[in-house]
Design a protein around this motif. Structure first.
Motif, short mmCIF file in Angstrom:
data_model
loop_
_atom_site.label_atom_id
_atom_site.label_comp_id
_atom_site.label_asym_id
_atom_site.label_seq_id
_atom_site.Cartn_x
_atom_site.Cartn_y
_atom_site.Cartn_z
N ASP A 188 0.80 -1.18 -0.10
CA ASP A 188 -0.03 -0.29 0.04
C ASP A 188 0.91 1.17 0.01
N PRO A 189 1.09 1.79 -1.06
CA PRO A 189 2.13 3.07 -1.30
C PRO A 189 1.62 4.16 -0.38
N ASP A 190 0.24 4.54 -0.49
CA ASP A 190 -0.35 5.64 0.26
C ASP A 190 -0.08 5.49 1.73
N ALA A 191 -0.37 4.12 2.43
CA ALA A 191 -0.13 3.91 3.74
C ALA A 191 1.13 3.93 4.20
N ALA A 192 2.30 3.41 3.12
CA ALA A 192 3.62 3.55 3.76
C ALA A 192 4.13 4.96 3.58
N ALA A 193 3.91 5.75 2.64
CA ALA A 193 3.96 7.10 2.75
C ALA A 193 3.68 7.82 4.01
N ALA A 194 2.27 7.45 4.42
CA ALA A 194 1.64 8.37 5.55
C ALA A 194 2.39 7.90 6.92
N ALA A 195 2.94 6.47 6.87
CA ALA A 195 3.44 5.98 8.13
C ALA A 195 4.93 6.67 8.17
N MET A 196 5.50 6.86 7.20
CA MET A 196 6.84 7.30 7.19
C MET A 196 6.80 8.64 7.49
N ARG A 197 5.71 9.58 6.96
CA ARG A 197 5.51 11.01 7.26
C ARG A 197 5.09 11.00 8.61
N ALA A 198 4.33 10.29 9.25
CA ALA A 198 4.26 10.24 10.65
C ALA A 198 5.21 10.09 11.62
N HIS A 199 6.17 9.13 11.18
CA HIS A 199 7.35 8.68 11.78
C HIS A 199 8.27 10.02 11.94
N LEU A 200 8.65 10.60 10.83
CA LEU A 200 9.37 11.58 10.71
C LEU A 200 8.99 13.00 11.55
N THR A 201 7.75 13.33 11.46
CA THR A 201 7.12 14.17 12.18
C THR A 201 7.24 13.93 13.59
N ALA A 202 6.97 12.95 13.93
CA ALA A 202 6.92 12.63 15.53
C ALA A 202 8.42 12.75 15.90
N ALA A 203 9.50 12.17 15.09
CA ALA A 203 10.70 12.40 15.69
C ALA A 203 11.03 13.97 15.87
N ARG A 204 10.81 14.45 14.74
CA ARG A 204 10.80 16.02 14.90
C ARG A 204 10.55 16.68 16.19
N ASP A 205 9.14 16.17 16.70
CA ASP A 205 8.61 16.63 17.80
C ASP A 205 9.37 16.31 18.99
N ARG A 206 10.11 15.02 18.90
CA ARG A 206 10.96 14.53 20.17
C ARG A 206 12.09 15.32 20.30
N HIS A 207 12.86 15.80 19.04
CA HIS A 207 13.81 16.71 19.31
C HIS A 207 13.66 18.06 19.46
N LEU A 208 12.33 18.75 19.32
CA LEU A 208 12.18 20.17 19.50
C LEU A 208 12.50 20.60 21.10
N PRO A 209 12.28 19.81 22.09
CA PRO A 209 12.79 20.45 23.42
C PRO A 209 14.13 20.90 23.36
N PHE A 210 15.10 20.08 22.55
CA PHE A 210 16.37 20.75 22.78
C PHE A 210 16.53 22.06 22.28
N PHE A 211 15.83 22.47 21.23
CA PHE A 211 16.16 23.90 21.00
C PHE A 211 15.37 24.66 21.88
#
Length: 214
Positions: A188-211
């Protein structure tokens, strides 16, 4: 060809110096004394120079005339956001293409094994390396060599985990990886893209407290 022992030594020194930089034992922006580093690692200066040349291509050190090598500064907030933006452009596309590639059982099994991550204190280096293997392997499975090369050249993991290592990554990142793999396995290409997008966005949010704490 170089003797195997020489190649192994160069790789070992590269890994050792990379760890010193990632762990801030060599402070961001600090000048790197090749002779002192060679003494610390009990090697000659030659493999240290070779390691620094590789680390320059990784973006972890820079070389300046009359100064020599210095550890690169940490990402600024703007650079961090640029890096995340680039990943959001590249990696969901890679995941979607992998999902549409019709992977065989061996390829899926190998990708799922790389989705797992070390989950304990003191394993930052192992976590970072395994996380990179997962993302790079997924990009390779996209079948687009230029897309894969672009993902690898970002060296995102080296730069992100050099900022700090949020304990929230433990356990959570692996679960997010497996959701990507599930979508890839389902073709499922759409689901795979959405899952990766969600992962990268969540990882971004986990790093934000550093800044926010700087």
């Amino acid at each position: 060809m170089q003797p195997a022992r020489r190649i192994t030594l160069t790789d070992d020194v590269y890994a050792a110096v990379q760890t010193l930089i990632m762990d801030h034992e060599v402070e961001p922006g600090a000048r790197i004394n090749i002779d002192a580093l060679a003494r610390r690692l009990a090697v000659s200066p030659t493999p240290v120079r070779e390691a620094l040349a590789r680390l320059e291509s990784d973006g972890l050190v820079s070389k300046r005339p009359l100064v020599g090598y210095t550890a690169t500064p940490l990402l600024t907030r703007a650079e961090f956001e640029d890096l995340v933006e680039m990943r959001l452009i590249l990696e969901p596309t890679a995941a979607a293409k992998a999902a549409g590639a019709g992977l065989d059982e061996a390829e899926v099994a190998a990708l799922r094994a790389k989705a797992d991550l070390p989950a304990g204190p003191g394993e930052i280096a192992a976590f970072t390396a395994q996380d990179a293997r997962f993302h790079h392997s997924l990009a390779a499975l996209s079948g687009n060599r230029m897309l894969h090369d672009a993902v690898v050249r970002l060296r995102a993991h080296l730069h992100l985990f050099r900022l700090h290592f949020p304990t929230a990554h433990y356990g959570v990142s692996a679960s997010e990886h497996h959701r990507v793999v599930d979508a890839v396995c389902a073709g499922d290409p759409d689901a795979a893209a959405a899952a990766m997008r969600a992962h990268l966005t969540a990882a971004r949010d986990r790093h934000l407290p550093f800044f926010e704490s700087r």
